[in-house]
Design an enzyme around this catalytic site. Structure first.
Site, PDB file in Angstrom:
ATOM      1  N   GLU A 128       0.838  -1.206   0.000  1.00  0.00           N
ATOM      2  CA  GLU A 128       0.000   0.000   0.000  1.00  0.00           C
ATOM      3  C   GLU A 128       0.871   1.253   0.000  1.00  0.00           C
ATOM      4  O   GLU A 128       0.588   2.226  -0.713  1.00  0.00           O
ATOM      5  CB  GLU A 128      -0.933   0.010   1.225  1.00  0.00           C
ATOM      6  CG  GLU A 128      -1.830   1.251   1.231  1.00  0.00           C
ATOM      7  CD  GLU A 128      -2.670   1.375   2.503  1.00  0.00           C
ATOM      8  OE1 GLU A 128      -2.987   0.331   3.127  1.00  0.00           O
ATOM      9  OE2 GLU A 128      -3.025   2.506   2.859  1.00  0.00           O
ATOM     10  N   CYS A 192      -8.444   4.457   7.773  1.00  0.00           N
ATOM     11  CA  CYS A 192      -9.834   4.191   7.408  1.00  0.00           C
ATOM     12  C   CYS A 192     -10.660   3.943   8.659  1.00  0.00           C
ATOM     13  O   CYS A 192     -10.143   3.523   9.698  1.00  0.00           O
ATOM     14  CB  CYS A 192      -9.944   3.066   6.394  1.00  0.00           C
ATOM     15  SG  CYS A 192     -10.088   1.455   7.108  1.00  0.00           S
TER      16      CYS A 192
END
Lengths: 282, 282
Positions: A128, A192
């Protein structure tokens, strides 16, 4: 002899991005041109990857290895250059990047375009972060903690984006170090909300149980972070990939055992761990 | 019996903004339409204000009190509405606002215009903060520490501006609390570099002396902050406005006494304090 009660933390296990990536991949197996490959493992969970392999989904580690059929871009995203290379390849491309990861990439690109030096809070070698960095400019810095910052910052205008699975504690620590050293600091808190909730619930749980088991891939950054946060509150915290690793000695005298799991841990894996713990005599 | 050695901290005393405000005012006394008044005390130092009074510079506390001549806007700036009221009055207006303060006001206005909820780190009733707030929007919040933040933030997009004389420690503490609670945090570190240097030098000094004297107006925020930072390192820290307040008992056994002074403390005031300490038998 007694058996422990297991308390499963709220928000443990699969998040929206992982569920979406899996559903997308299973659809591709039905409909998309064969062979179907993911670019890198779809998610960081060995048992899920083995499962997908059984269904005909392969893994390639580089775009050049995929010569035909379909390539699925995994939940963590892929570096910009690889995406461009794939777009030009003529293969069928299915994007299973988590939308929250895509949003972080867009924010990194925007910060770079607006002239900020981008600082990424995350693990340097995590896919990521590698993908995120490709949008953040050549000069961007990847740090896991303030100790990784250079002693002289090359810019007084800093933009921050965060690997979606980092902890708020680390973000707080980083910005506290950065703000006094710059004139302008634009922080996109791209952690998130599923990560946020999972971590908050795990932290609460860890303080009320006698031992904690965290279930998930050892290559899963968010699972490791979860274990780290629990261990800070409850030293008897153990990270396992499956029930086979559970050691009864860990639970001696424990009446309540907490269980949580990373975003890439499937429900049946959690369930097997829970059932095994419930049978241990403590 | 011995007399202490005095060590004067680097960057003690007058800053650029204060020197500029004084020079501007002294020029106005020569050239501008009479009477010459400042809107609020020009700087936070009673002896300087008394000095200016002797030179014919008065102080009005509200624009409506000035009916003729010249009004000088002081170094801390004035609220937007007052500035507008004065512009419409037909009086001669001379702006002695510190350019760093003006820059902070512009940043606050820009954040508000761009839809951020503005959080001002500063002292609620300080004139600089009152002026700053007039640019930051009705919803803006003024906080001295994270404890002053509401438990529910009314926005997930926060912009921060800082009273120019705040400490970096407080800024770090505030952003560490804010970043995890919002999606976007844009921090303008408007602490002025003279404040920064003065504080850093005072902190270093405080750890190497036996007592500290901080010279400056008791209504001077930056002087009080300086005293606070020194006291954290050296409990024998005393804030005085002039040499008349020095108490020999403070310096018993002290071999080295550190002296620093706020941005609004004139050089002769520092010098008199230093000379008096040097004569004390410890």
């Amino acid at each position: 002899m007694a058996r422990p009660v297991v308390r499963i933390s709220e928000s443990a296990g699969f998040c929206f991005g992982v569920e979406r990536a899996l559903a997308t991949t299973l659809e591709a197996v039905e409909d998309a041109p064969e062979p179907v490959n993911t670019l890198g493992p779809l998610i960081h969970n060995p048992s899920v990857i083995a499962d997908l392999k059984g269904k005909g989904v392969g893994v390639v580690s580089d775009p050049s290895e995929a010569r035909a059929g379909t390539v699925i871009l995994r939940s963590h995203g892929v570096p910009r250059e690889m995406r461009q290379q794939l777009s030009a390849s003529g293969l069928t491309i299915i994007d299973a990047t988590c939308p929250f990861v895509t949003s972080a990439q867009e924010k990194a690109a925007r910060l770079h375009k607006d002239g900020y030096l981008v600082v990424i809070l995350g693990e340097r070698e995590h896919p990521e972060v590698l993908a995120l960095r490709s949008y953040a400019g050549e000069q961007s810095l990847v740090v896991e903690s303030p100790a990784d910052l250079p002693s002289e910052l090359p810019s007084r205008r800093i933009g921050v984006v965060v690997q979606t699975t980092q902890s708020h504690e680390r973000l707080a620590e980083l910005v506290a170090h950065l703000a006094p050293r710059v004139r302008e600091l634009l922080v996109h808190n791209t952690i998130c909300s599923a990560t946020e909730q999972r971590q908050a619930a795990a932290i609460t749980m860890a303080t009320t149980v006698d031992a904690v088991v965290v279930v998930g891939g050892r290559n899963s950054a968010n699972t490791r972070r979860l274990a780290e946060l629990c261990r800070d509150r409850q030293p008897r915290t153990y990270h396992v990939e499956s029930e086979a690793e559970l050691d009864p000695a860990w639970f001696r005298g424990a009446r309540v055992v907490g269980v949580t799991a990373g975003a890439s841990t499937p429900p049946d894996q959690i369930e097997q761990v829970v059932r095994t713990i419930e049978e241990i005599e403590t």
